[in-house]
Design a protein around this motif. Structure first.
Motif, PDB file in Angstrom:
ATOM      1  N   PRO A 106       1.086   7.252  -0.706  1.00 28.98           N
ATOM      2  CA  PRO A 106       2.300   7.040   0.102  1.00 28.98           C
ATOM      3  C   PRO A 106       2.019   7.013   1.605  1.00 28.98           C
ATOM      4  O   PRO A 106       2.637   6.229   2.331  1.00 28.98           O
ATOM      5  N   LYS A 107       1.087   7.838   2.060  1.00 27.93           N
ATOM      6  CA  LYS A 107       0.782   7.860   3.493  1.00 27.93           C
ATOM      7  C   LYS A 107       0.230   6.511   3.940  1.00 27.93           C
ATOM      8  O   LYS A 107       0.579   6.002   5.016  1.00 27.93           O
ATOM      9  N   CYS A 110       3.061   3.903   3.990  1.00 31.25           N
ATOM     10  CA  CYS A 110       3.912   4.049   5.172  1.00 31.25           C
ATOM     11  C   CYS A 110       3.219   3.514   6.421  1.00 31.25           C
ATOM     12  O   CYS A 110       3.860   2.900   7.284  1.00 31.25           O
ATOM     13  N   ARG A 111       1.915   3.758   6.521  1.00 34.37           N
ATOM     14  CA  ARG A 111       1.174   3.245   7.681  1.00 34.37           C
ATOM     15  C   ARG A 111       1.189   1.722   7.695  1.00 34.37           C
ATOM     16  O   ARG A 111       1.432   1.093   8.734  1.00 34.37           O
ATOM     17  N   ALA A 114       4.687   0.511   8.586  1.00 36.35           N
ATOM     18  CA  ALA A 114       5.002   0.694  10.002  1.00 36.35           C
ATOM     19  C   ALA A 114       4.380  -0.415  10.844  1.00 36.35           C
ATOM     20  O   ALA A 114       5.006  -0.933  11.786  1.00 36.35           O
ATOM     21  N   LEU A 194       7.845  -2.536   0.253  1.00 33.39           N
ATOM     22  CA  LEU A 194       7.582  -1.098   0.262  1.00 33.39           C
ATOM     23  C   LEU A 194       8.046  -0.443  -1.036  1.00 33.39           C
ATOM     24  O   LEU A 194       7.366   0.450  -1.569  1.00 33.39           O
ATOM     25  N   LEU A 198       5.579   1.643  -3.608  1.00 35.78           N
ATOM     26  CA  LEU A 198       5.818   3.062  -3.878  1.00 35.78           C
ATOM     27  C   LEU A 198       6.211   3.321  -5.329  1.00 35.78           C
ATOM     28  O   LEU A 198       5.714   4.266  -5.959  1.00 35.78           O
ATOM     29  N   VAL A 230       6.647  11.371  -0.530  1.00 36.40           N
ATOM     30  CA  VAL A 230       7.499  10.455   0.242  1.00 36.40           C
ATOM     31  C   VAL A 230       8.661  11.255   0.822  1.00 36.40           C
ATOM     32  O   VAL A 230       9.521  11.724   0.071  1.00 36.40           O
ATOM     33  N   ILE A 234      12.341   8.565   4.537  1.00 37.46           N
ATOM     34  CA  ILE A 234      11.722   7.275   4.256  1.00 37.46           C
ATOM     35  C   ILE A 234      12.347   6.648   3.013  1.00 37.46           C
ATOM     36  O   ILE A 234      12.592   5.436   2.962  1.00 37.46           O
ATOM     37  N   LEU A 259       8.757   4.919   9.729  1.00 37.82           N
ATOM     38  CA  LEU A 259       7.525   4.916   8.936  1.00 37.82           C
ATOM     39  C   LEU A 259       6.335   5.411   9.740  1.00 37.82           C
ATOM     40  O   LEU A 259       5.392   5.976   9.174  1.00 37.82           O
TER      41      LEU A 259
END
Length: 457
Positions: A106-107, A110-111, A114, A194, A198, A230, A234, A259
């Motif tokens: 998830p990290k 999100c990166r 973003a 996204l 996820l 998460v 988000i 994000l």
């Protein structure tokens, strides 16, 4: 050599209209990427205008997460003038390829999100809408991502062309119903991207292009559930990106901020409720005609004829109508789908007693609302309900009066547990049984008022 300057070395990609080459700029001594219009499109005025517009659009943008355009030219080939675009050579793989190598954390998702959102915010600030955000147009490198392929980009507020261009899985509803290009369409596509990264599947269960296009316009997405790792803000953000009404979606800048860690919602706060958005009369008026037209003729115009990014059924089973029992098509462990396609099975069994769900108030579709019941020893299903079996469990479903599928009961088989259920009524109701890495998905839709099950392993 193109233009007396660029030496073509090897093809590295191709699309519906063009081929991308690795090339060398002999003047500056650097390696570049060149997008060359395929020969059969060289004489097509619209195709030539499209690639020229892409060059101008991307060249006007300067952002670390947008692939840079260096030059545009036209070469002589077999008596034809063939346009080409010289671009930054991005060293990496597409997000589509990256997601196939394993589940992204998830990290990392999100990166990536973003950075894509930041690139879109920059484009939107310059009045440009990408209109084809999807994993294949996001390059993943060691230094971050690069958004590529502005071939379908258009100015915000410009009239949408009569030909629907884009990838069906990521088309915002207003792309099919509105007259003007809107930046919010990019945010919607990013939300779908996204969500799929996820959750591992689409916000809608659709087993055909027609169902997918209909879902974008008419069907509310299944809300992204709470997932490990998460944050709730988000989850709420992605659900807002999927609103039907463009004005109710966040801007690309807000998506990048949330994000990227600068969340506008209080950390740890529960996500706000995802209420069904208000629908513009325009969205609902003429929807059936729009989808029918797309199903018959529009698909060949989508993304240059590229295949849709969606799961298509490899096998289906249809239980008989009336009170007759379906025929068993597989045992408890399932069988390989017809045609020898591994991983997809289709199973029906004679109707077994199942506990009917509690009586509930009718919904606008005329069917009970709420979650179906789960029971290990069900009994007393009404007529019109079919039961399907897989290695992970059984599911009973019926068709509503308006042709939507609804799951009325289900029961996992030990050691499987229910990971997710979207009972409908929907174009396709779905349930997922899971035991560790083993994941079995049963999708039920309606054909001529009869439940049809597709089992994917």
């Amino acid at each position: 050599m193109l233009g007396g300057r660029y030496t073509l070395l090897e093809p590295i990609g191709h699309g519906g209209m063009a081929v991308v080459w690795r090339a060398r700029d002999e003047v500056l001594g650097r390696t570049v990427a060149i997008k060359l219009l395929a020969g059969r499109y060289a004489d097509d005025v619209q195709s030539r205008a499209c690639i020229r517009a892409e060059a101008r659009a991307a060249a006007a943008l300067s952002h670390p997460h947008i692939a840079q355009v260096y030059d545009y030219g036209e070469a002589e080939e077999n008596g034809q003038r063939v346009p080409y675009v010289v671009m930054e050579l991005v060293h990496g793989i597409t997000l589509q390829q990256r997601s196939r190598t394993g589940v992204l954390a998830p990290k990392e998702i999100c990166r990536i999100g973003a950075q894509v959102a930041a690139a879109l915010a920059a484009a939107h600030a310059d009045g440009l809408v990408h209109r084809d955000i999807k994993p294949a147009n996001v390059m993943v490198t060691r230094d971050g991502v690069k958004v590529v392929d502005f071939g379908l980009a258009a100015s915000a507020g410009a009239a949408e062309p009569e030909e629907l261009l884009g990838t069906p899985a990521y088309l915002a509803p207003e792309r099919m119903t509105s007259d003007a290009v809107e930046p919010a369409s990019d945010v919607y596509a990013l939300g779908v991207l996204l969500y799929r990264l996820l959750a591992g599947e689409s916000p809608w269960t659709a087993d055909s292009t027609t169902q997918m296009l209909t879902a974008h316009v008419k069907v509310e997405p299944f809300p992204l559930p709470s997932l490990p790792g998460v944050p709730p803000e988000i989850t709420a953000l992605i659900n807002r990106c999927l609103r039907k009404e463009p004005a109710e979606r966040p801007s690309a800048a807000e998506v990048a901020q949330v994000l990227g860690g600068g969340a506008v919602l209080r950390a740890g706060a529960p996500p706000p409720p995802v209420d069904p958005p208000s629908r513009r009369g325009k969205l609902l008026a003429g929807t059936a005609a729009t989808v029918a037209l797309l199903a018959v003729a529009g698909w060949m115009l989508l993304s240059g004829g590229a295949q849709p990014e969606s799961e298509l059924p490899a096998a289906i089973s249809v239980p008989p109508a009336g009170n007759s029992a379906p025929t068993a098509a597989s045992g408890p462990t399932g069988t390989t789908a017809p045609g020898g396609q591994p991983g997809v099975t289709s199973a029906t069994v004679p109707r077994r007693p199942t506990t009917a769900p509690e009586e509930q108030a009718p919904s606008p579709t005329g069917e009970p609302t709420g979650r179906p019941s789960a029971s290990e020893s069900p009994s007393g299903l009404p007529d019109g309900v079919a039961t399907f079996r897989s290695a992970g469990g059984t599911v009973s479903a019926r068709c509503t009066r308006v042709g939507l599928a609804r799951i009325v009961a289900f029961a996992p088989v030990n050691p499987y547990e229910v990971e997710r259920v979207n009972p409908g009524p929907a174009l396709a109701a779905v349930i997922v049984f899971r035991d560790g890495p083993s994941r079995i998905r049963i999708s039920v839709s309606c054909v001529a008022g009869i439940p049809v099950a597709v089992v994917t392993i």
